[in-house]
Design an enzyme around this catalytic site. Structure first.
Site, PDB file in Angstrom:
ATOM      1  N   THR A  95      98.532 -11.926  37.357  1.00 27.43           N
ATOM      2  CA  THR A  95      98.528 -10.757  36.470  1.00 27.43           C
ATOM      3  C   THR A  95      97.534 -11.057  35.362  1.00 27.43           C
ATOM      4  O   THR A  95      97.746 -11.957  34.550  1.00 27.43           O
ATOM      5  CB  THR A  95      99.928 -10.490  35.884  1.00 27.43           C
ATOM      6  OG1 THR A  95     100.843 -10.336  36.958  1.00 27.43           O
ATOM      7  CG2 THR A  95      99.911  -9.237  35.030  1.00 27.43           C
ATOM      8  N   LYS A 170      99.484  -2.808  37.631  1.00 24.75           N
ATOM      9  CA  LYS A 170     100.445  -3.837  37.199  1.00 24.75           C
ATOM     10  C   LYS A 170     100.777  -3.675  35.713  1.00 24.75           C
ATOM     11  O   LYS A 170     101.916  -3.860  35.285  1.00 24.75           O
ATOM     12  CB  LYS A 170      99.876  -5.228  37.490  1.00 24.75           C
ATOM     13  CG  LYS A 170     100.702  -6.385  36.984  1.00 24.75           C
ATOM     14  CD  LYS A 170     102.026  -6.579  37.716  1.00 24.75           C
ATOM     15  CE  LYS A 170     102.830  -7.714  37.087  1.00 24.75           C
ATOM     16  NZ  LYS A 170     104.106  -7.957  37.737  1.00 24.75           N
ATOM     17  N   LYS A 238     101.990 -12.381  27.566  1.00 24.34           N
ATOM     18  CA  LYS A 238     100.578 -12.234  27.981  1.00 24.34           C
ATOM     19  C   LYS A 238     100.343 -10.839  28.569  1.00 24.34           C
ATOM     20  O   LYS A 238      99.383 -10.146  28.221  1.00 24.34           O
ATOM     21  CB  LYS A 238     100.284 -13.338  29.014  1.00 24.34           C
ATOM     22  CG  LYS A 238      98.964 -13.273  29.747  1.00 24.34           C
ATOM     23  CD  LYS A 238      99.080 -12.841  31.210  1.00 24.34           C
ATOM     24  CE  LYS A 238     100.030 -13.556  32.094  1.00 24.34           C
ATOM     25  NZ  LYS A 238     100.211 -12.998  33.411  1.00 24.34           N
TER      26      LYS A 238
HETATM   27  P1  NAP Z   1     103.427 -20.661  37.165  1.00 23.30           P
HETATM   28  O1  NAP Z   1     104.643 -21.219  37.822  1.00 23.30           O
HETATM   29  O2  NAP Z   1     103.043 -21.174  35.839  1.00 23.30           O
HETATM   30  O3  NAP Z   1     102.207 -20.810  38.194  1.00 23.30           O
HETATM   31  C1  NAP Z   1     100.859 -20.800  37.825  1.00 23.30           C
HETATM   32  C2  NAP Z   1     100.194 -21.966  38.535  1.00 23.30           C
HETATM   33  O4  NAP Z   1      98.787 -21.921  38.308  1.00 23.30           O
HETATM   34  C3  NAP Z   1     100.708 -23.313  38.022  1.00 23.30           C
HETATM   35  O5  NAP Z   1     101.152 -24.086  39.113  1.00 23.30           O
HETATM   36  C4  NAP Z   1      99.482 -23.907  37.348  1.00 23.30           C
HETATM   37  O6  NAP Z   1      99.343 -25.299  37.446  1.00 23.30           O
HETATM   38  C5  NAP Z   1      98.362 -23.250  38.124  1.00 23.30           C
HETATM   39  N1  NAP Z   1      97.115 -23.295  37.357  1.00 23.30           N
HETATM   40  C6  NAP Z   1      96.863 -22.776  36.122  1.00 23.30           C
HETATM   41  N2  NAP Z   1      95.605 -23.054  35.763  1.00 23.30           N
HETATM   42  C7  NAP Z   1      95.062 -23.757  36.760  1.00 23.30           C
HETATM   43  C8  NAP Z   1      93.775 -24.321  36.978  1.00 23.30           C
HETATM   44  N3  NAP Z   1      92.800 -24.218  36.055  1.00 23.30           N
HETATM   45  N4  NAP Z   1      93.557 -24.960  38.136  1.00 23.30           N
HETATM   46  C9  NAP Z   1      94.533 -25.060  39.063  1.00 23.30           C
HETATM   47  N5  NAP Z   1      95.765 -24.559  38.931  1.00 23.30           N
HETATM   48  C10 NAP Z   1      96.017 -23.907  37.785  1.00 23.30           C
HETATM   49  O7  NAP Z   1     103.586 -19.078  37.024  1.00 23.30           O
HETATM   50  P2  NAP Z   1     104.191 -18.009  38.068  1.00 23.30           P
HETATM   51  O8  NAP Z   1     105.544 -17.618  37.638  1.00 23.30           O
HETATM   52  O9  NAP Z   1     103.958 -18.483  39.462  1.00 23.30           O
HETATM   53  O10 NAP Z   1     103.258 -16.758  37.745  1.00 23.30           O
HETATM   54  C11 NAP Z   1     101.925 -16.684  38.221  1.00 23.30           C
HETATM   55  C12 NAP Z   1     101.315 -15.340  37.825  1.00 23.30           C
HETATM   56  O11 NAP Z   1     102.060 -14.293  38.441  1.00 23.30           O
HETATM   57  C13 NAP Z   1     101.328 -15.060  36.312  1.00 23.30           C
HETATM   58  O12 NAP Z   1     100.155 -14.380  35.957  1.00 23.30           O
HETATM   59  C14 NAP Z   1     102.551 -14.175  36.150  1.00 23.30           C
HETATM   60  O13 NAP Z   1     102.417 -13.328  35.027  1.00 23.30           O
HETATM   61  C15 NAP Z   1     102.549 -13.402  37.455  1.00 23.30           C
HETATM   62  N6  NAP Z   1     103.848 -12.911  37.922  1.00 23.30           N
HETATM   63  C16 NAP Z   1     104.954 -13.694  37.878  1.00 23.30           C
HETATM   64  C17 NAP Z   1     106.157 -13.203  38.351  1.00 23.30           C
HETATM   65  C18 NAP Z   1     107.430 -14.042  38.311  1.00 23.30           C
HETATM   66  O14 NAP Z   1     108.513 -13.461  38.450  1.00 23.30           O
HETATM   67  N7  NAP Z   1     107.343 -15.358  38.156  1.00 23.30           N
HETATM   68  C19 NAP Z   1     106.232 -11.932  38.908  1.00 23.30           C
HETATM   69  C20 NAP Z   1     105.081 -11.173  39.001  1.00 23.30           C
HETATM   70  C21 NAP Z   1     103.894 -11.672  38.510  1.00 23.30           C
HETATM   71  P3  NAP Z   1     100.372 -26.317  36.737  1.00 23.30           P
HETATM   72  O15 NAP Z   1     101.407 -26.528  37.790  1.00 23.30           O
HETATM   73  O16 NAP Z   1      99.581 -27.526  36.432  1.00 23.30           O
HETATM   74  O17 NAP Z   1     100.881 -25.617  35.505  1.00 23.30           O
END
Ligand code: NAP
Length: 287
Positions: A95, A170, A238
């Site tokens: 997102t 979104k 965010k």
């Molecule tokens: P998350 O668990 O923090 O996953 C993001 C991943 O991206 C982490 O594993 C992080 O690595 C990795 N990352 C960030 N920067 C990086 C880089 N420069 N190089 C390589 N890897 C990198 O978050 P999430 O819950 O999966 O959410 C992901 C996205 O989907 C967000 O934008 C969120 O707003 C959206 N979203 C989430 C949900 C939900 O319910 N969770 C629902 C819809 C949409 P690290 O492991 O090192 O931190």
């Protein structure tokens, strides 16, 4: 199909797992390597940079946290655009900002790549169960080519228009969620203040015209005092900031969304609870 997956956190890990289950070969990268261990155990191949993922795969998904992570992974040293992307398909599910999606599409087009923005809704549960809703921006032909992959990880994928249209959809979704999260929190605070049985309130309110996804998924977690993410509060803040900035650029005022943003700022910036799930909003009232 040869698929790359970059960003294997809460959402990315579950989506990548479902792509493996659907029979695809995966090449994976994540900042914290251990978050790819289960995928490698299931047959995926670890790569040590986004550039290496692009070299190995035909279709590359990214599912990162923040727009700055997307910038880094696409434009940074050993990033996606450091590889030869000609003929490859790049799909960002993070997102993120509509204008960043447009910038990536422009760069991709100049380098001969096909690009989609494809953020999702449906939460951690939807990612695990492959029931996500996927909101897509880009070309119809590219969407059609990728539709079988979207069907492997979600139950509804829809193209909304050119690059950035997925992110704008979104944002519309998040504006709605701002209302359901604040509504659910105040509803529970009121019901508790009135001495009502909260489980009965959830069952009854959730069966009537106030039923909504936030209530049915997060209400029960709150009653169990389970504030684990789910969906990180820092990510929702965010999203609210992106939605409000984009609305302002369109000359729109969204006062209720502004109020929700201020409440999440209190939770994330002042109380430092951004790593809790969005349901932790209720903690502003409920200690
Ligand atoms: P998350 O668990 O923090 O996953 C993001 C991943 O991206 C982490 O594993 C992080 O690595 C990795 N990352 C960030 N920067 C990086 C880089 N420069 N190089 C390589 N890897 C990198 O978050 P999430 O819950 O999966 O959410 C992901 C996205 O989907 C967000 O934008 C969120 O707003 C959206 N979203 C989430 C949900 C939900 O319910 N969770 C629902 C819809 C949409 P690290 O492991 O090192 O931190």
């Amino acid at each position: 199909m040869k698929i790359g997956f970059i960003g294997t956190g809460v959402m990315g890990n579950a989506i990548a797992s479902n792509l493996i289950k659907a029979g695809h070969n995966l090449w994976v990268y994540n900042r914290t390597k251990s978050k790819t261990d289960n995928l490698v155990a299931a047959g995926a191949t670890w790569c040590d940079s986004p550039q290496a993922v692009v070299n190995a795969a035909e279709i590359i998904f990214t599912m990162l946290g923040f727009p700055q992570d997307v910038e880094q992974v696409y434009y940074g040293e050993k990033g996606i655009f450091a590889a030869d992307v000609a003929g490859k398909t790049l799909i960002d599910m993070t997102t993120s900002q509509p204008q960043l999606a447009q910038k990536i599409a422009q760069t991709g087009q100049e380098l001969g790549a096909k690009v989609l923005d494809a953020p999702v809704s449906g939460g951690d549960v939807g990612a695990k169960n492959a029931t996500l809703t996927i909101m897509v921006g880009g070309l119809q032909t590219v969407f059609d080519e990728c539709k079988p992959l979207f069907d492997a990880v979600g139950s509804k994928a829809q193209l909304f228009g050119p690059s950035g249209a997925g992110q704008n959809t979104k944002m519309a979704n998040q504006i709605m969620i701002a209302g359901t999260m604040t509504g659910m929190s105040e509803m529970l605070v009121y019901a508790q203040g009135a001495g009502l049985d909260l489980q009965k309130v959830l069952d009854t309110v959730g069966a009537g015209s106030a039923a909504n996804w936030s209530l049915s998924n997060y209400g029960p977690r709150i009653l169990k005092e389970d504030y684990t993410p789910g969906f990180f509060s820092k990510h929702f803040l965010k999203d609210l900031r992106i939605a409000l900035d984009t609305a302002q650029a369109m000359g729109l005022d969204l006062p209720a969304t502004k109020q929700a943003k201020q409440l999440y700022e209190k939770l994330v910036d002042e109380q430092k609870l951004g790593n809790l799930g969005t349901q932790a909003l209720v903690k502003l009232w409920w200690k």
